[in-house]
Scaffold this active site. Structure first.
Site, PDB file in Angstrom:
ATOM      1  N   PRO A 172     -71.461  54.016  34.091  1.00  0.00           N
ATOM      2  CA  PRO A 172     -70.939  53.701  35.420  1.00  0.00           C
ATOM      3  C   PRO A 172     -71.969  53.170  36.412  1.00  0.00           C
ATOM      4  O   PRO A 172     -71.576  52.746  37.496  1.00  0.00           O
ATOM      5  CB  PRO A 172     -70.370  55.036  35.892  1.00  0.00           C
ATOM      6  CG  PRO A 172     -71.125  56.067  35.143  1.00  0.00           C
ATOM      7  CD  PRO A 172     -71.494  55.460  33.820  1.00  0.00           C
ATOM      8  N   ASP A 195     -73.118  42.002  33.910  1.00  0.00           N
ATOM      9  CA  ASP A 195     -71.973  41.982  34.810  1.00  0.00           C
ATOM     10  C   ASP A 195     -72.385  42.532  36.169  1.00  0.00           C
ATOM     11  O   ASP A 195     -73.476  43.047  36.340  1.00  0.00           O
ATOM     12  CB  ASP A 195     -70.859  42.889  34.261  1.00  0.00           C
ATOM     13  CG  ASP A 195     -70.087  42.226  33.146  1.00  0.00           C
ATOM     14  OD1 ASP A 195     -70.018  40.991  33.144  1.00  0.00           O
ATOM     15  OD2 ASP A 195     -69.563  42.951  32.295  1.00  0.00           O
ATOM     16  N   LYS A 217     -68.164  39.358  37.470  1.00  0.00           N
ATOM     17  CA  LYS A 217     -66.815  38.930  37.819  1.00  0.00           C
ATOM     18  C   LYS A 217     -66.453  39.546  39.158  1.00  0.00           C
ATOM     19  O   LYS A 217     -66.057  40.693  39.227  1.00  0.00           O
ATOM     20  CB  LYS A 217     -65.834  39.388  36.743  1.00  0.00           C
ATOM     21  CG  LYS A 217     -66.094  38.704  35.425  1.00  0.00           C
ATOM     22  CD  LYS A 217     -65.243  39.304  34.344  1.00  0.00           C
ATOM     23  CE  LYS A 217     -65.538  38.625  33.029  1.00  0.00           C
ATOM     24  NZ  LYS A 217     -65.644  39.557  31.927  1.00  0.00           N
ATOM     25  N   GLY A 248     -70.550  47.196  32.176  1.00  0.00           N
ATOM     26  CA  GLY A 248     -70.262  48.467  32.826  1.00  0.00           C
ATOM     27  C   GLY A 248     -69.401  49.324  31.910  1.00  0.00           C
ATOM     28  O   GLY A 248     -68.596  48.800  31.138  1.00  0.00           O
ATOM     29  N   ASP A 250     -67.817  51.276  29.029  1.00  0.00           N
ATOM     30  CA  ASP A 250     -67.839  51.069  27.585  1.00  0.00           C
ATOM     31  C   ASP A 250     -67.371  49.646  27.268  1.00  0.00           C
ATOM     32  O   ASP A 250     -66.422  49.158  27.881  1.00  0.00           O
ATOM     33  CB  ASP A 250     -66.898  52.085  26.914  1.00  0.00           C
ATOM     34  CG  ASP A 250     -66.974  51.980  25.403  1.00  0.00           C
ATOM     35  OD1 ASP A 250     -67.740  52.765  24.807  1.00  0.00           O
ATOM     36  OD2 ASP A 250     -66.285  51.119  24.819  1.00  0.00           O
ATOM     37  N   GLY A 357     -67.810  55.390  41.843  1.00  0.00           N
ATOM     38  CA  GLY A 357     -68.226  56.639  41.208  1.00  0.00           C
ATOM     39  C   GLY A 357     -69.664  56.584  40.710  1.00  0.00           C
ATOM     40  O   GLY A 357     -70.123  55.551  40.231  1.00  0.00           O
TER      41      GLY A 357
HETATM   42  N1  SAH Z   1     -65.603  48.739  30.665  1.00  0.00           N
HETATM   43  C1  SAH Z   1     -65.456  49.439  31.911  1.00  0.00           C
HETATM   44  C2  SAH Z   1     -64.232  49.030  32.670  1.00  0.00           C
HETATM   45  C3  SAH Z   1     -64.262  47.604  33.123  1.00  0.00           C
HETATM   46  S1  SAH Z   1     -62.864  47.191  34.119  1.00  0.00           S
HETATM   47  C4  SAH Z   1     -65.478  50.936  31.642  1.00  0.00           C
HETATM   48  O1  SAH Z   1     -65.374  51.374  30.488  1.00  0.00           O
HETATM   49  O2  SAH Z   1     -65.645  51.687  32.605  1.00  0.00           O
HETATM   50  C5  SAH Z   1     -63.503  47.400  35.738  1.00  0.00           C
HETATM   51  C6  SAH Z   1     -62.871  48.593  36.410  1.00  0.00           C
HETATM   52  O3  SAH Z   1     -63.549  49.786  36.038  1.00  0.00           O
HETATM   53  C7  SAH Z   1     -62.962  48.608  37.909  1.00  0.00           C
HETATM   54  O4  SAH Z   1     -61.946  47.824  38.506  1.00  0.00           O
HETATM   55  C8  SAH Z   1     -62.770  50.056  38.231  1.00  0.00           C
HETATM   56  O5  SAH Z   1     -61.418  50.420  38.110  1.00  0.00           O
HETATM   57  C9  SAH Z   1     -63.506  50.702  37.086  1.00  0.00           C
HETATM   58  N2  SAH Z   1     -64.901  51.080  37.426  1.00  0.00           N
HETATM   59  C10 SAH Z   1     -66.000  50.729  36.753  1.00  0.00           C
HETATM   60  N3  SAH Z   1     -67.105  51.306  37.287  1.00  0.00           N
HETATM   61  C11 SAH Z   1     -66.684  52.031  38.320  1.00  0.00           C
HETATM   62  C12 SAH Z   1     -67.328  52.870  39.282  1.00  0.00           C
HETATM   63  N4  SAH Z   1     -68.651  53.073  39.251  1.00  0.00           N
HETATM   64  N5  SAH Z   1     -66.564  53.479  40.218  1.00  0.00           N
HETATM   65  C13 SAH Z   1     -65.228  53.305  40.241  1.00  0.00           C
HETATM   66  N6  SAH Z   1     -64.586  52.520  39.371  1.00  0.00           N
HETATM   67  C14 SAH Z   1     -65.275  51.900  38.420  1.00  0.00           C
END
Ligand code: SAH
Length: 410
Positions: A172, A195, A217, A248, A250, A357
């Protein structure tokens, strides 16, 4: 004086004299290196016996003779009897065979280094002076930790190795929520395709000559289209580069990682995936919300908020034993809520919206299905956010029940 050599023992004959615990420890390592090990010892300890059985090793069940060393590239003697070890070492000396003598205080012609490994790199610790295994082990462990943290310059300086792509799930955001493997691959990378979300601080620690390509993106901005990202990965790997695709969370959770793997495979590029902590679980967790909780939620439904609200999502929202986790859901929240209300989901279903988060800007808005649209607008909720719908999002879930606390005090 000692000269450290990196020796390939793969397929080479190694004789081990003695069947005790020292042999057991070293035997595993020599087998890992691919050596063809023979053992001479009247008796074997259970650990050595297990390895002999598992690898169908040749065992001569008798005391060693000096002629046993003939034909070996390396001999390891650890009989527990210094006089015997010295005889074996002397036989090796005569025949110019390298020998590790494990007797206390003895010096064979060779000694095994305490090794730290990371990827294809092996760092060994030996001493010119007397053997001090604890010191060597502590040094080895410290160097091993630095290697794993990616804090040593692991990048290849010499071209020639084949290019490859590693899809690394970065978690995250904070660097220390990356996996050790991901961190190491990043330290080895020539090109990093990154990203906007996920670990970005870690990018500033890379060598200045590592090429960092930001394909972030941003909503309503021009993202790099996926087919161009795929082409970038393939092109750099074809040019012999070690490419890390840093994502970000997984790579396989709304990360389009599957498409990137398919593109690499189609182009004949070696590709591997390193899992990461997905925001599906880790972002609610940062706000103290377990996505499952015994007696409260037994299942989790994960959904992309941008997609049409499906029957299965409505069923999950309506089921009070299921937690629904919505990613990319901020803009679509009003639509999702309308669909849920029409499907008869109770208006008091708890909802938590967790923004940013695991970052210093983390903020949690606790509300209900009936109020979430107004509350999110009032709070100015923005991406990135994870929306958690279900009983686990209720405030105070993990707090001790105050009535119980009072009761126990009486
Ligand atoms: N592959 C990522 C998700 C990518 S889609 C994973 O496994 O976490 C991107 C979405 O992930 C964002 O729109 C949000 O909903 C969430 N997201 C990713 N990082 C976040 C963070 N630090 N805090 C809150 N939401 C997050």
């Amino acid at each position: 004086m000692t000269t450290m050599l990196g020796i390939s023992l793969a397929g080479r004959d190694v004789l081990m004299v003695g069947g005790g615990t020292v042999t057991a420890r070293r035997l595993q390592r020599l087998l890992d290196d691919g050596a063809r090990v023979r053992i001479v010892a009247p008796l074997l300890s259970p650990e050595v016996q297990d390895l002999v059985d598992a690898h169908s090793l040749e065992w001569l069940p008798r005391p060693a003779r000096t002629t046993d060393v003939d034909g070996a590239w390396l001999v390891h003697t650890a009989t527990g009897v210094p006089r015997v070890d010295a005889l074996i070492a002397a036989a090796c000396e005569e025949r110019r065979i390298l020998c590790v003598n494990a007797s206390d205080g003895a010096h064979g012609t060779a000694r095994l280094a305490a090794e730290a490994r990371s990827g294809d790199v092996v760092v060994g610790v030996v001493s010119d002076a007397g053997v001090d295994p604890r010191r060597a082990a502590r040094l080895r462990d410290t160097i091993g930790a630095l290697l794993r943290d990616g804090r040593l310059p692991l990048r290849r300086r010499r071209a020639g190795a084949a290019g490859r792509v590693d899809l690394v799930g970065g978690g995250p955001g904070p660097t220390d929520l990356m996996t050790l493997r991901g961190r190491r691959l990043l330290a080895e990378a020539d090109v990093v395709v990154a990203d906007r979300l996920g670990p970005t601080d870690v990018l500033s620690e890379l060598d200045p000559d590592v090429e960092v390509i930001d394909v972030g993106k941003r909503p309503n901005h021009h993202p790099v289209p996926q087919h161009e990202i795929n082409a970038l990965l393939v092109a750099h790997a074809r040019a012999g580069k070690r490419v890390v695709r840093l994502k970000g969370g997984d790579p396989f959770v709304y990360g389009r990682g599957g498409e990137e793997v398919a593109a690499c495979l189609a182009a004949g590029i070696p590709v591997e995936v390193v899992p990461g902590l997905t925001s599906v679980v880790s972002v609610p967790q940062a706000a103290g919300i377990p996505v499952t909780h015994r007696g409260t939620a037994a299942g989790v439904h994960i959904v992309n908020g941008q997609a049409e609200t499906s029957e299965s999502t409505l069923a999950a929202l309506a089921d009070e034993t299921v937690t629904t986790v919505v990613l990319m859901g901020v803009a679509a929240l009003p639509r999702l809520v309308r669909a849920a209300e029409q499907a008869g989901v109770p208006a008091d279903r708890p909802i938590a919206v967790v923004e940013n988060g695991h970052t210093p800007h983390q903020r949690t808005t606790r509300t209900t299905l009936g109020r979430v649209v107004a509350d999110a607008a009032a709070a100015g909720v923005q991406n990135p956010a994870v929306i958690v719908v279900g009983e686990v999002a209720r405030a105070g879930l993990l707090m001790p029940d105050p009535s119980l606390a009072e009761g126990s005090g009486r």
